[in-house]
Design an enzyme around this catalytic site. Sequence first.
Site, PDB file in Angstrom:
ATOM      1  N   CYS A   1     -26.483  -8.627  70.170  1.00 39.74           N
ATOM      2  CA  CYS A   1     -25.164  -7.699  69.675  1.00 39.74           C
ATOM      3  C   CYS A   1     -24.302  -8.914  69.402  1.00 39.74           C
ATOM      4  O   CYS A   1     -23.363  -8.794  68.323  1.00 39.74           O
ATOM      5  CB  CYS A   1     -24.730  -6.953  70.741  1.00 39.74           C
TER       6      CYS A   1
ATOM      7  N   GLU B   1     -20.206  -0.193  73.321  1.00 40.55           N
ATOM      8  CA  GLU B   1     -20.356  -1.510  72.500  1.00 40.55           C
ATOM      9  C   GLU B   1     -21.242  -1.490  71.291  1.00 40.55           C
ATOM     10  O   GLU B   1     -22.418  -0.866  71.656  1.00 40.55           O
ATOM     11  CB  GLU B   1     -21.154  -2.497  73.428  1.00 40.55           C
TER      12      GLU B   1
END
Length: 527
Positions: A298, A264
């Site tokens: 994120c 990620e």
Amino acid sequence: MTTLDGRTRLATVETPDAVPWDGPRLAAQLAATGPSRQWRSAYDEDLATELPTSTPSDVAAAADRARTAQQEWAARPLDERRRVLLDFHDAVLDQRDRLADLLQYEGGKARLVAIEEVLHLALTARYYARTAREVLHHQRRSGIFPLLTRIDQHYLPRGLVGIIAPWNYPLSPTISDGLAALVAGNALLLKPDLQTPYVALAAVDLLRQAGMPAELWQVVHGAGERVGAELIGQVDYLCFTGSTATGRIVARQCADRLIGCSLELGGKNPLLVLDDADIEQTAAGAVRASFSNAGQLCVSAERIFVADRLQREFTDAFLAKTRAVRLGRSLDFEYEMGSLISADQLARVESHVADARAKGARVLTGGRRRPDLGPLFYEPTVLAGVTAEMACYAEETFGPVVSIYPVRDETEAVRRANDSAYGLNASVWTGDPVRGRRVAAQLRCGTVNVNEAYAATFGSIDAPMGGMKNSGLGRRQGPEGLLRFVQPQVVGTQSLLPIAPSHGLSPQTFASGLTVALRVLKSLGRA
């Protein structure tokens, strides 16, 4: 007692280098015998201590201990492994406030953000405990010939799973990823970020108290280029969360060893305000999307595209709500936004804003550090007039900075949202949910939230989460988040007749008979 701003009281610290929450006991669980490195709290920089770092031999020895424990763990019935996760779920809820304290001390988070992360961890534990039996159960598959060919599919654990963790969410995804690997029968080798070791150690400690074998989850400590590279050399699968640049390096190292990985990585997440959006609801959602965890998330929004018709009204409402954000530090719910994690992160935020200003962008609100609140505070900041030559136009800032762009219509909003090397998360705001889902389907992002900032997808553990384009590989959460930690094994058992010429059949006759059989099976609707 240490007092901040005359209001906030910390735990008693008898000496400057002492750490609360039984820090020495947690530190003793590290697989580390190398030189010590200083840890300093982002919440209170007077709070510091020394932690040993791991040598390459420490990492190798930790991997050996974990692999030995994994053999016994994988042999346990799945229900026993599931029970550990359920007991851990209860322990996390019982220790909610202690874990939230740790998250605040290490990362400078606001209280609610810390609590959300703790609850997400408990939710993940319960989800994989409840679904592991269904996802990992033995399956019968169709054989080439009905009745004659039996096919059994099993799932075998990969063995040793490595996790290189981020500093911004050191419980989720870090420990959450490990829970799925754990229930699948794997051992873990974890490298927390240098800035957030204690909360990861505390969570692993709770897992041991919940019944996980003590050697099964090993924790190492040190710089990524040294300890991280050694960790990758030891494991059978890797989970990495971090920047795209580092993710490319990690992916190459995994490729050299032919091991799988899930990554990620970065994002430049868009938020779309369509021309039928509710102004107040959308402005409040945009504040959450942009400034939760001081933008160090994120899936945070860094680009807001607003339909021309709503441009002035939305901007006024968004600026008013941004200016009303309560910025500060407290171990209760007094403040909505905490500090940045480090001087380096503060410097990146300041450089992006300064660069944008110098090249003609306007700061509509914010744009200043706040040393009166603490050394790492920066105001929530909204920019306008950002253009392609500015660093913050395409690069991830990863801080409390967002840019507003007017768009003519939905088509332009979608085009500009997709005009990015990243594709992690997006947010669409509209008065028509059906329209919102139609727009969402056009966005090249791994998750899209309609009339929500990010929590609808992030909090729905049954749904996979991950990035497209330069935002990463693989998925966490959902069945996909569990299946990445196992390898399918197929066992075929043939009865009566071999799948080959036999009993005097010539190869030509066998081929003709097989052709006829395939036609018959198709007519019967068999796979």
